[in-house]
Design an enzyme around this catalytic site. Structure first.
Site, PDB file in Angstrom:
ATOM      1  N   GLU A   1     -45.293 -79.307  24.507  1.00 16.00           N
ATOM      2  CA  GLU A   1     -43.760 -79.730  25.837  1.00 16.00           C
ATOM      3  C   GLU A   1     -44.335 -78.781  27.554  1.00 16.00           C
ATOM      4  O   GLU A   1     -44.694 -78.012  27.285  1.00 16.00           O
ATOM      5  CB  GLU A   1     -42.716 -79.567  25.517  1.00 16.00           C
ATOM      6  CG  GLU A   1     -42.451 -80.360  24.337  1.00 16.00           C
ATOM      7  CD  GLU A   1     -42.866 -82.434  24.691  1.00 16.00           C
ATOM      8  OE1 GLU A   1     -42.902 -82.293  25.364  1.00 16.00           O
ATOM      9  OE2 GLU A   1     -41.532 -82.690  23.738  1.00 16.00           O
TER      10      GLU A   1
ATOM     11  N   ASN B   1     -45.018 -87.258  29.340  1.00 17.45           N
ATOM     12  CA  ASN B   1     -44.133 -86.089  30.795  1.00 17.45           C
ATOM     13  C   ASN B   1     -45.249 -85.215  30.573  1.00 17.45           C
ATOM     14  O   ASN B   1     -45.806 -84.003  30.816  1.00 17.45           O
ATOM     15  CB  ASN B   1     -43.555 -85.506  29.643  1.00 17.45           C
ATOM     16  CG  ASN B   1     -43.483 -84.619  28.454  1.00 17.45           C
ATOM     17  OD1 ASN B   1     -44.560 -85.148  27.929  1.00 17.45           O
ATOM     18  ND2 ASN B   1     -41.984 -84.561  27.571  1.00 17.45           N
TER      19      ASN B   1
ATOM     20  N   ASP C   1     -50.550 -81.966  14.988  1.00 16.48           N
ATOM     21  CA  ASP C   1     -49.638 -81.343  14.567  1.00 16.48           C
ATOM     22  C   ASP C   1     -48.312 -82.075  14.641  1.00 16.48           C
ATOM     23  O   ASP C   1     -49.163 -82.962  13.234  1.00 16.48           O
ATOM     24  CB  ASP C   1     -48.800 -81.694  16.401  1.00 16.48           C
ATOM     25  CG  ASP C   1     -48.721 -83.018  17.298  1.00 16.48           C
ATOM     26  OD1 ASP C   1     -49.416 -84.091  16.036  1.00 16.48           O
ATOM     27  OD2 ASP C   1     -48.448 -83.241  18.317  1.00 16.48           O
TER      28      ASP C   1
ATOM     29  N   HIS D   1     -47.134 -84.388  28.354  1.00 21.87           N
ATOM     30  CA  HIS D   1     -47.603 -83.426  26.886  1.00 21.87           C
ATOM     31  C   HIS D   1     -49.063 -83.704  26.302  1.00 21.87           C
ATOM     32  O   HIS D   1     -49.338 -84.793  26.148  1.00 21.87           O
ATOM     33  CB  HIS D   1     -46.640 -83.035  26.039  1.00 21.87           C
ATOM     34  CG  HIS D   1     -46.013 -84.489  25.120  1.00 21.87           C
ATOM     35  ND1 HIS D   1     -44.597 -84.218  24.898  1.00 21.87           N
ATOM     36  CD2 HIS D   1     -46.374 -84.899  24.528  1.00 21.87           C
ATOM     37  CE1 HIS D   1     -45.004 -85.890  24.109  1.00 21.87           C
ATOM     38  NE2 HIS D   1     -45.807 -86.064  23.521  1.00 21.87           N
TER      39      HIS D   1
HETATM   40  C1  GLP Z   1     -46.203 -87.686  20.152  1.00 16.52           C
HETATM   41  C2  GLP Z   1     -47.727 -86.845  19.342  1.00 16.52           C
HETATM   42  C3  GLP Z   1     -48.493 -86.887  20.786  1.00 16.52           C
HETATM   43  C4  GLP Z   1     -49.268 -87.990  21.483  1.00 16.52           C
HETATM   44  C5  GLP Z   1     -48.226 -88.427  22.412  1.00 16.52           C
HETATM   45  C6  GLP Z   1     -48.426 -90.318  23.117  1.00 16.52           C
HETATM   46  O1  GLP Z   1     -45.623 -87.561  20.759  1.00 16.52           O
HETATM   47  N1  GLP Z   1     -47.337 -85.358  19.441  1.00 16.52           N
HETATM   48  O2  GLP Z   1     -49.676 -86.416  20.249  1.00 16.52           O
HETATM   49  O3  GLP Z   1     -50.243 -88.241  22.335  1.00 16.52           O
HETATM   50  O4  GLP Z   1     -47.202 -89.086  21.187  1.00 16.52           O
HETATM   51  O5  GLP Z   1     -47.995 -90.696  21.819  1.00 16.52           O
HETATM   52  P1  GLP Z   1     -48.086 -92.989  22.237  1.00 16.52           P
HETATM   53  O6  GLP Z   1     -49.907 -92.745  21.776  1.00 16.52           O
HETATM   54  O7  GLP Z   1     -48.213 -93.358  20.994  1.00 16.52           O
HETATM   55  O8  GLP Z   1     -47.779 -92.865  23.425  1.00 16.52           O
END
Ligand code: GLP
Length: 264
Positions: free
Chosen positions: A143, A136, A67, A138
């Site tokens: 989302e 959440n 993404d 995702h």
């Molecule tokens: C972002 C990314 C996701 C990732 C998520 C969790 O929103 N788009 O791909 O898995 O954050 O991030 P973290 O690893 O910092 O908790």
């Protein structure tokens, strides 16, 4: 789903890194799906060290990131392209033209999404996809309420995700509310998927993903449909699972079988 519960976040990173090293040893021109966020950082450090010690090479590999923020060009320090350059690509032997991140600055983002899908297909599909999970549920920026067969497209971020990710932006700095993300269908098409989750803040999402119903309300639950999904957790992220003893039991059996086969 294979549920692997390990004693620490370091062990989670080591387990994930070993999957990537084994994948590249078996198929040097693998197509790798990569992720951003804080969770994969330790894994990337291990891959950099392995590459510098010539235990792995990315020279023939291709990568596709999950993404990108819509509205941020790759030079922007908060863009996911920039993140990948800083935390992985600049330190390994990958060819820059073999690294793809959705184009957050595309003039026609809808066309850019279709092109990204085509690029993945032209590369032969993703062999191993790395994932983290949002609090959440995702995956990528899919989302809650994302279609379970969705493809790469523009997605609006929830206020919760915007708040979670605000720690990366300085006060007053523009923080995008839109993203380009591979769809859940795109992720499910990867031949193998490995999701890492660490820390107690992910325990609720992990519970919903593994033991909740298959539902668009928890996009990560779509991994229940995947034939080769490995969920790698530390104790804190696994702490809300009801059937935790069963998952540990299966992993002990898997390990015993693996050892027996290796001895033959
Ligand atoms: C972002 C990314 C996701 C990732 C998520 C969790 O929103 N788009 O791909 O898995 O954050 O991030 P973290 O690893 O910092 O908790």
């Amino acid at each position: 789903m294979q549920i692997v519960i390990l004693s620490s976040s370091n062990c989670v990173a080591e387990y994930g890194a070993a999957l990537f090293i084994d994948q590249l040893a078996a198929k040097p021109d693998s197509v790798l799906g990569l992720a951003t966020g804080s969770t994969p950082l330790a894994l990337y450090q291990l891959l950099i060290a392995a590459c510098q010690q010539q235990r792995v090479s990315f020279a023939s590999a291709k990568t596709f990131n999950l993404d990108e923020y819509l509205g941020l060009a790759g030079e922007h320090p908060q863009s996911y392209r920039y993140f990948m350059q800083q935390h992985l690509f600049n330190h390994i032997d990958i060819s820059p033209e073999n690294t793809a991140v959705p184009d957050g600055a595309a003039v026609d983002p809808v066309a850019a999404c279709a092109r990204y899908e085509q690029q993945i297909a032209d590369a032969g599909g993703i062999d191993l996809q790395l994932l983290g999970v949002g609090r959440n549920g995702h995956i990528g920026f899919n989302e809650p309420s994302s279609g379970l067969y969705s493809r790469t497209r523009i997605k609006t971020l929830t206020p919760a995700t915007i708040a979670d990710n605000s720690r990366f932006f300085s006060a007053g700095e523009y923080q995008p509310h839109l993203s380009i993300t591979m769809g859940i269908g795109t992720i499910l098409d990867a031949k193998k998927v490995v999701l890492l989750a660490t820390g107690v803040s992910k325990a609720g999402a992990v519970k919903a993903m593994v033991e909740g119903p298959l539902t668009a309300a928890c996009p990560a639950s779509a991994l229940q449909l995947h034939q080769q999904a490995i969920i790698v957790l530390d104790e804190a992220a696994a702490s809300e699972l009801t059937d935790i003893d069963f998952y540990r039991h299966i992993e002990r059996e898997n390990q015993a079988l693996h050892n027996r086969l290796r001895q033959q």
